[in-house]
Structures are given as C-alpha cells and as structure tokens.
Scaffold this motif. Structure first.
Motif, PDB file in Angstrom:
ATOM      1  N   GLY A 146     -18.760  -4.132 -15.705  1.00  0.00           N
ATOM      2  CA  GLY A 146     -18.576  -2.693 -15.547  1.00  0.00           C
ATOM      3  C   GLY A 146     -18.352  -2.237 -14.131  1.00  0.00           C
ATOM      4  O   GLY A 146     -17.959  -1.083 -13.910  1.00  0.00           O
ATOM      5  N   ASP A 147     -18.602  -3.108 -13.144  1.00  0.00           N
ATOM      6  CA  ASP A 147     -18.326  -2.739 -11.756  1.00  0.00           C
ATOM      7  C   ASP A 147     -16.827  -2.486 -11.573  1.00  0.00           C
ATOM      8  O   ASP A 147     -15.985  -3.008 -12.306  1.00  0.00           O
ATOM      9  N   ILE A 148     -16.504  -1.690 -10.549  1.00  0.00           N
ATOM     10  CA  ILE A 148     -15.115  -1.318 -10.284  1.00  0.00           C
ATOM     11  C   ILE A 148     -14.757  -1.718  -8.862  1.00  0.00           C
ATOM     12  O   ILE A 148     -15.549  -1.543  -7.939  1.00  0.00           O
ATOM     13  N   ILE A 149     -13.559  -2.247  -8.703  1.00  0.00           N
ATOM     14  CA  ILE A 149     -12.973  -2.433  -7.385  1.00  0.00           C
ATOM     15  C   ILE A 149     -11.869  -1.402  -7.233  1.00  0.00           C
ATOM     16  O   ILE A 149     -10.918  -1.366  -8.024  1.00  0.00           O
ATOM     17  N   ALA A 150     -12.003  -0.514  -6.246  1.00  0.00           N
ATOM     18  CA  ALA A 150     -10.967   0.466  -5.925  1.00  0.00           C
ATOM     19  C   ALA A 150     -10.117  -0.141  -4.824  1.00  0.00           C
ATOM     20  O   ALA A 150     -10.592  -0.356  -3.707  1.00  0.00           O
ATOM     21  N   THR A 151      -8.850  -0.435  -5.115  1.00  0.00           N
ATOM     22  CA  THR A 151      -8.059  -1.361  -4.309  1.00  0.00           C
ATOM     23  C   THR A 151      -7.364  -0.747  -3.107  1.00  0.00           C
ATOM     24  O   THR A 151      -6.625  -1.435  -2.403  1.00  0.00           O
ATOM     25  N   GLY A 152      -7.584   0.534  -2.830  1.00  0.00           N
ATOM     26  CA  GLY A 152      -6.974   1.169  -1.667  1.00  0.00           C
ATOM     27  C   GLY A 152      -5.937   2.197  -2.066  1.00  0.00           C
ATOM     28  O   GLY A 152      -5.410   2.181  -3.180  1.00  0.00           O
ATOM     29  N   THR A 153      -5.628   3.095  -1.131  1.00  0.00           N
ATOM     30  CA  THR A 153      -4.733   4.207  -1.449  1.00  0.00           C
ATOM     31  C   THR A 153      -3.412   4.092  -0.705  1.00  0.00           C
ATOM     32  O   THR A 153      -3.365   3.614   0.435  1.00  0.00           O
ATOM     33  N   PRO A 154      -2.326   4.534  -1.329  1.00  0.00           N
ATOM     34  CA  PRO A 154      -1.039   4.598  -0.632  1.00  0.00           C
ATOM     35  C   PRO A 154      -1.022   5.749   0.377  1.00  0.00           C
ATOM     36  O   PRO A 154      -1.978   6.512   0.496  1.00  0.00           O
ATOM     37  N   SER A 155       0.086   5.893   1.070  1.00  0.00           N
ATOM     38  CA  SER A 155       0.250   6.997   2.003  1.00  0.00           C
ATOM     39  C   SER A 155       0.381   8.310   1.238  1.00  0.00           C
ATOM     40  O   SER A 155       0.638   8.331   0.030  1.00  0.00           O
ATOM     41  N   GLY A 156       0.204   9.411   1.972  1.00  0.00           N
ATOM     42  CA  GLY A 156       0.362  10.726   1.366  1.00  0.00           C
ATOM     43  C   GLY A 156      -0.931  11.486   1.175  1.00  0.00           C
ATOM     44  O   GLY A 156      -0.962  12.504   0.483  1.00  0.00           O
TER      45      GLY A 156
ATOM     46  N   LEU B  32       0.068  10.517  -7.452  1.00  0.00           N
ATOM     47  CA  LEU B  32      -0.920  11.602  -7.430  1.00  0.00           C
ATOM     48  C   LEU B  32      -0.213  12.921  -7.163  1.00  0.00           C
ATOM     49  O   LEU B  32       0.661  13.006  -6.295  1.00  0.00           O
ATOM     50  N   THR B  33      -0.615  13.944  -7.919  1.00  0.00           N
ATOM     51  CA  THR B  33      -0.122  15.299  -7.688  1.00  0.00           C
ATOM     52  C   THR B  33      -1.302  16.240  -7.475  1.00  0.00           C
ATOM     53  O   THR B  33      -2.404  16.012  -7.997  1.00  0.00           O
ATOM     54  N   VAL B  34      -1.071  17.277  -6.687  1.00  0.00           N
ATOM     55  CA  VAL B  34      -2.029  18.367  -6.511  1.00  0.00           C
ATOM     56  C   VAL B  34      -1.322  19.645  -6.938  1.00  0.00           C
ATOM     57  O   VAL B  34      -0.282  20.001  -6.374  1.00  0.00           O
ATOM     58  N   ASN B  35      -1.861  20.275  -7.972  1.00  0.00           N
ATOM     59  CA  ASN B  35      -1.244  21.491  -8.535  1.00  0.00           C
ATOM     60  C   ASN B  35       0.214  21.253  -8.916  1.00  0.00           C
ATOM     61  O   ASN B  35       1.082  22.115  -8.739  1.00  0.00           O
ATOM     62  N   GLY B  36       0.493  20.049  -9.417  1.00  0.00           N
ATOM     63  CA  GLY B  36       1.832  19.705  -9.858  1.00  0.00           C
ATOM     64  C   GLY B  36       2.760  19.194  -8.783  1.00  0.00           C
ATOM     65  O   GLY B  36       3.862  18.731  -9.074  1.00  0.00           O
ATOM     66  N   GLU B  37       2.360  19.266  -7.524  1.00  0.00           N
ATOM     67  CA  GLU B  37       3.201  18.813  -6.418  1.00  0.00           C
ATOM     68  C   GLU B  37       2.854  17.364  -6.067  1.00  0.00           C
ATOM     69  O   GLU B  37       1.703  17.049  -5.788  1.00  0.00           O
ATOM     70  N   GLU B  38       3.870  16.508  -6.074  1.00  0.00           N
ATOM     71  CA  GLU B  38       3.629  15.099  -5.801  1.00  0.00           C
ATOM     72  C   GLU B  38       3.223  14.881  -4.346  1.00  0.00           C
ATOM     73  O   GLU B  38       3.892  15.337  -3.417  1.00  0.00           O
ATOM     74  N   LYS B  39       2.122  14.167  -4.152  1.00  0.00           N
ATOM     75  CA  LYS B  39       1.611  13.864  -2.820  1.00  0.00           C
ATOM     76  C   LYS B  39       1.653  12.366  -2.505  1.00  0.00           C
ATOM     77  O   LYS B  39       1.869  11.976  -1.362  1.00  0.00           O
ATOM     78  N   GLN B  40       1.396  11.547  -3.502  1.00  0.00           N
ATOM     79  CA  GLN B  40       1.377  10.104  -3.306  1.00  0.00           C
ATOM     80  C   GLN B  40       2.204   9.439  -4.404  1.00  0.00           C
ATOM     81  O   GLN B  40       2.136   9.841  -5.576  1.00  0.00           O
ATOM     82  N   HIS B  41       2.966   8.427  -4.034  1.00  0.00           N
ATOM     83  CA  HIS B  41       3.781   7.695  -5.005  1.00  0.00           C
ATOM     84  C   HIS B  41       4.055   6.313  -4.425  1.00  0.00           C
ATOM     85  O   HIS B  41       4.673   6.183  -3.380  1.00  0.00           O
TER      86      HIS B  41
END
Length: 259
Positions: free
Chosen positions: A207-217, A172-181
């Motif tokens: 069609g249901d979705i499982i969102a599996t969790g987020t990494p650090s950052g 994930l990036t915010v305004n081009g800056e990497e925040k999560q990897h």
C-alpha cells in the motif's frame, strides 16, 4: 482493472472497480462516482517522494539535476482523495501543485533488483505533491514544506500495470487551464531504478506509494481553484482548493497529553 476504494450510500467502505463507462461496480451494484465518497485508493504507511526527477523541472527551479534520486517522505496525515477540498496552510504566500505518477506497492519488500520490480508493484495512481514553498526554501528536511496535512491528494484508482503505457502522458490543469504536460518516459530515474534504490535502505510495505517526481509547469494555487491530474491508463484525480481556515482558539483535546 482500476480498483477504487469508496464509501457507499450506507456508509460502508468498499473496494470496487471503476469501469471505462465511469461507473463504480461492487457486489453486483453500480454507483455513479458522484453519489459516493471516493477515498484514497490505498492506505500507505508512507509516501516516498522523489524530487527533481524531470530535467525541465530542475531547470525551471534553477536546480542541478541530481546524481542520485532525491528522496523525502510524506506521512499518512498528508493523504486526501478524489473530490476532496484541500485547505491551504495559513500564512503561506506560495503553495504549488505538482502532478506526479504514483507507484503503489503490492507487498512488503526490501533490496529489490531492478529486473524484478514488477513483482512488487500493485499498480499506478495519480498524486498531487502539494508544496509549501515558503518553508521548503528555509529548511533542508522539507517537513513543513511537504508534509503538512492533506498535502498529498491521491487517486482516484489503482490501475493495473498492464493498462498503463510505458510512456503514459501526465497532465495537470487548474480551472481548466493546462499547466503541466509531460510523459513518464521523461523521468530521469525510471520506476525500476527508483524502487531498487529506495529499497536498499527502506522497507516498503503493501500500500505504500512512490511519488516519482513532477514535470515542469508548477504554479501557485489560490482559494477557489480546481485542480485536475490526468494520467494515461489511470484516470483523472480532481480536487478543490480553499483558503486557510481561521484558527478559532479551540484545541482538539484528542491530541493533548494526558494530565
């Protein structure tokens, strides 16, 4: 194949293929993604979300790693799509991004054993589990913190499982800056474990979705930010952020009780 739902220039909703050449194809026609409205790639009855499913994220939030998957729900009101502009909720000091690997369910299912989960998976997508920390810290059920309108940008496609590596990277990036990897290989509870555990109690629908969790950052978002999530084999989900809309005092009477 990477399936995409979109509204074509004539206003019709279509399901096509997002090619490796960054074209959308449907019915012998080709569209540039910037020329159409890219919609959430599925219409879930619910999004089942998993909290604290990366050890590094549990550490950064000073939380214990859970002994079983920590589950909560987002409703259809939370959906947003690729290219949408998300308005932050009013009066909140901190709303964070959370890049997540999304599993799209292909058929109604219950009590799915771990060794058969591939039979119920339609594919994978990108999810941003936008989180209002002000209210999340104050309540146990996380409805205000997690289930506010448009708090689940999803997309841009549903990628067939065979195109997504078992150790796919997520960034994930915010305004081009990497925040999560990170990698989905770092999940505490794997996709088979999650589907098996969830379907012991909850019937999942097509069609249901499982969102599996987020990494650090994780980090807070502000007016004017552009967020992009990239998952290997899936593609890039991008959306903008604007500050909270001012309440005009007008009420949408479609949602008023009959008088």
């Amino acid at each position: 194949m990477r399936k995409v739902r979109f509204r074509d220039p004539a206003g019709s909703v279509r399901t096509g293929e997002w090619t490796d050449d960054d074209e959308i194809r449907f019915g012998g026609e080709q569209f540039d993604p910037s020329e159409v409205d890219v919609l959430p790639p599925t219409e879930p009855s619910k999004i089942v979300c998993v909290g604290l499913n990366y050890s590094a994220h549990a550490e950064e939030t000073d939380s214990e790693v859970p002994e079983r998957p920590l589950l909560f729900l987002k409703g259809p009101n939370t959906l947003a799509g690729h290219g949408d502009t998300i308005s932050l909720p009013e009066g909140k000091e901190r709303v964070d991004h959370e890049a997540e690997f999304g599993v799209v369910i292909g058929e109604q299912c219950r009590n799915v054993p771990e060794d058969r989960v591939e039979e119920v998976i339609a594919g994978y997508t990108c999810v941003n589990d936008l989180s209002n920390r002000d209210d999340q810290r104050k309540e146990q059920n996380w409805v205000r913190g997690k289930a506010f309108d448009n708090s689940a940008p999803v997309g841009p496609v549903v990628a067939d499982p065979e195109h997504v590596p078992d150790d796919a990277t997520i960034k994930l990036t915010v305004n081009g800056e990497e925040k999560q990897h990170s990698s989905i290989d770092d999940l505490i509870f794997s996709v088979p474990e999650l589907i098996s555990e969830i379907t012991k109690l909850i019937t999942l629908e097509r069609g249901d979705i499982i969102a599996t969790g987020t990494p650090s950052g994780i980090s807070p978002l502000s007016d004017g930010d552009t967020v992009a999530i990239e998952i290997e084999g899936v593609g890039r989900l991008e959306h903008d952020i604007v500050g909270p809309e001012e309440f005009s005092g007008d009420v949408d009477h479609r949602f008023m009780p009959n008088q």
